[in-house]
Motif scaffolding. Structure first.
Motif, PDB file in Angstrom:
ATOM      1  N   ARG A   1      -0.422   9.901   7.379  1.00 27.37           N
ATOM      2  CA  ARG A   1      -1.381   8.872   6.972  1.00 27.37           C
ATOM      3  C   ARG A   1      -1.412   7.697   7.944  1.00 27.37           C
TER       4      ARG A   1
ATOM      5  N   PHE B   1      -1.837   1.292  -7.797  1.00 26.96           N
ATOM      6  CA  PHE B   1      -3.177   1.412  -7.248  1.00 26.96           C
ATOM      7  C   PHE B   1      -3.315   0.846  -5.832  1.00 26.96           C
ATOM      8  N   SER B   2      -2.219   0.319  -5.274  1.00 24.34           N
ATOM      9  CA  SER B   2      -2.259  -0.272  -3.920  1.00 24.34           C
ATOM     10  C   SER B   2      -3.365  -1.311  -3.793  1.00 24.34           C
ATOM     11  N   THR B   3      -3.407  -2.246  -4.722  1.00 26.03           N
ATOM     12  CA  THR B   3      -4.421  -3.301  -4.691  1.00 26.03           C
ATOM     13  C   THR B   3      -3.798  -4.632  -4.287  1.00 26.03           C
TER      14      THR B   3
ATOM     15  N   SER C   1       1.490   3.632  -2.291  1.00 30.51           N
ATOM     16  CA  SER C   1       0.874   4.860  -2.798  1.00 30.51           C
ATOM     17  C   SER C   1      -0.234   5.346  -1.872  1.00 30.51           C
ATOM     18  N   SER C   2      -0.926   4.429  -1.200  1.00 31.95           N
ATOM     19  CA  SER C   2      -1.965   4.834  -0.246  1.00 31.95           C
ATOM     20  C   SER C   2      -1.376   5.488   0.990  1.00 31.95           C
ATOM     21  N   LEU C   3      -0.187   5.070   1.380  1.00 34.96           N
ATOM     22  CA  LEU C   3       0.450   5.591   2.589  1.00 34.96           C
ATOM     23  C   LEU C   3       1.398   6.756   2.310  1.00 34.96           C
TER      24      LEU C   3
ATOM     25  N   HIS D   1      -8.465   1.429   6.577  1.00 34.76           N
ATOM     26  CA  HIS D   1      -7.358   0.521   6.295  1.00 34.76           C
ATOM     27  C   HIS D   1      -7.715  -0.364   5.115  1.00 34.76           C
ATOM     28  N   ARG D   2      -6.719  -0.629   4.227  1.00 35.87           N
ATOM     29  CA  ARG D   2      -6.960  -1.447   3.045  1.00 35.87           C
ATOM     30  C   ARG D   2      -7.198  -2.914   3.368  1.00 35.87           C
TER      31      ARG D   2
ATOM     32  N   ARG E   1      -8.801   7.356   8.358  1.00 39.01           N
ATOM     33  CA  ARG E   1      -8.580   6.759   7.041  1.00 39.01           C
ATOM     34  C   ARG E   1      -8.874   5.279   7.150  1.00 39.01           C
TER      35      ARG E   1
ATOM     36  N   PRO F   1       0.800  -1.227   0.000  1.00 37.26           N
ATOM     37  CA  PRO F   1       0.000   0.000   0.000  1.00 37.26           C
ATOM     38  C   PRO F   1       0.838   1.285   0.000  1.00 37.26           C
TER      39      PRO F   1
END
Length: 267
Positions: A254, A169-171, A140-142, A265-266, A263, A138
């Motif tokens: 973040r 895309f942090s997938t 890019s998300s962080l 969490h993924r 936020r 993750p």
């Protein structure tokens, strides 16, 4: 908590054992894992090393509460700690994995997130407990970039196009993706809650597979197949790219949002 044990037959286990926290890791834990790999490398009795876990997660990644220590810290002191702790840890751990000389086996019992997912990709052989395992990067998300050599290991083991998609895309990199990429050597098809049995079965499989093999031939094969040079080059490149994000504070902000549930969490 990072535990280790020397088993019969030349096996050495490194176990992440904090299931109540989904086996999240401090920066010191990553360093501890690297030191144990060095210890096993220096022991002539050891033939293979296992990186394994407990509970339902391999590891949910770095612990949020550690990053709270930086809040309110003077800018100069914060920068000094970030450079000495985050940058140094990344370079040291990636270098140890790059230099290791014995087969490093990952017992992937569940999801691995962030830096822990990078550790999985640094292993030579990965066995899965079931089809519930996945990897998640993750970054890019962080708010920072790739670390621990995954800019090299992920494209090598998963393919450049798939890596671009999941990293940008942090997938989640799902079980089927890892299976198609041949990242998973074998699925043991054990139900959740059977992690101890899974680890034991992997030990038995590897020990039986090692019987009758020439030790020196194995070590030389390991050396020939290693991506040491590429990983060593990646250490400096990744650190120089990702450290400015940390210095500007975006990942710290973040992580705090995740900790305070501002936020999602993924996971």
């Amino acid at each position: 908590m990072i535990e280790h044990e020397k088993l019969s037959g030349g096996l050495f286990t490194i176990t992440i054992n904090e299931p109540s926290k989904l086996n999240s890791l401090t920066l010191s834990d990553f360093t501890r894992i690297a030191k144990l790999i060095q210890q096993a490398d220096a022991d002539d009795e050891i033939i293979a090393v296992f990186l394994q876990s407990t509970g339902r997660f391999f590891s949910s990644g770095a612990q949020f509460d550690y990053f709270g220590e930086f809040e309110g810290m003077e800018p100069e002191k914060k920068e000094q700690r970030l450079r000495s702790e985050i940058a140094t840890m990344n370079v040291y751990v990636a270098d140890v994995f790059a230099q290791h000389s014995k087969p490093l086996v990952c017992c992937l019992n569940g999801p691995a997130i962030g830096l822990a997912a990078s550790l999985v990709l640094l292993c030579d052989i990965v066995y899965a407990m079931n089809d519930q395992v996945y990897l998640l990067f993750p970054f890019s998300s962080l708010g920072f970039a790739a670390e621990l050599g995954c800019s090299v290991t992920a494209p090598l083991k998963l393919g450049i196009n798939r890596t671009n998609e999941h990293f940008v895309f942090s997938t989640k990199i799902q079980y089927k993706d890892m299976l198609q990429a041949r990242l998973i050597a074998k699925d043991f098809h054990l139900r959740p809650g059977k992690t101890a049995e899974f680890n034991s079965q992997v030990h038995t499989l590897v020990q039986e597979s090692l019987e009758g093999k020439n030790r020196h031939a194995m070590l030389n094969i390991q050396q020939l197949l290693s991506q040491k040079d590429a990983l060593v080059r990646a250490q400096g490149r990744e650190t120089s790219v990702t450290l400015p994000f940390w210095l500007h504070g975006e990942p710290l902000k973040r992580f705090k949002q995740l900790q305070t549930r501002q936020r999602k969490h993924r996971l």
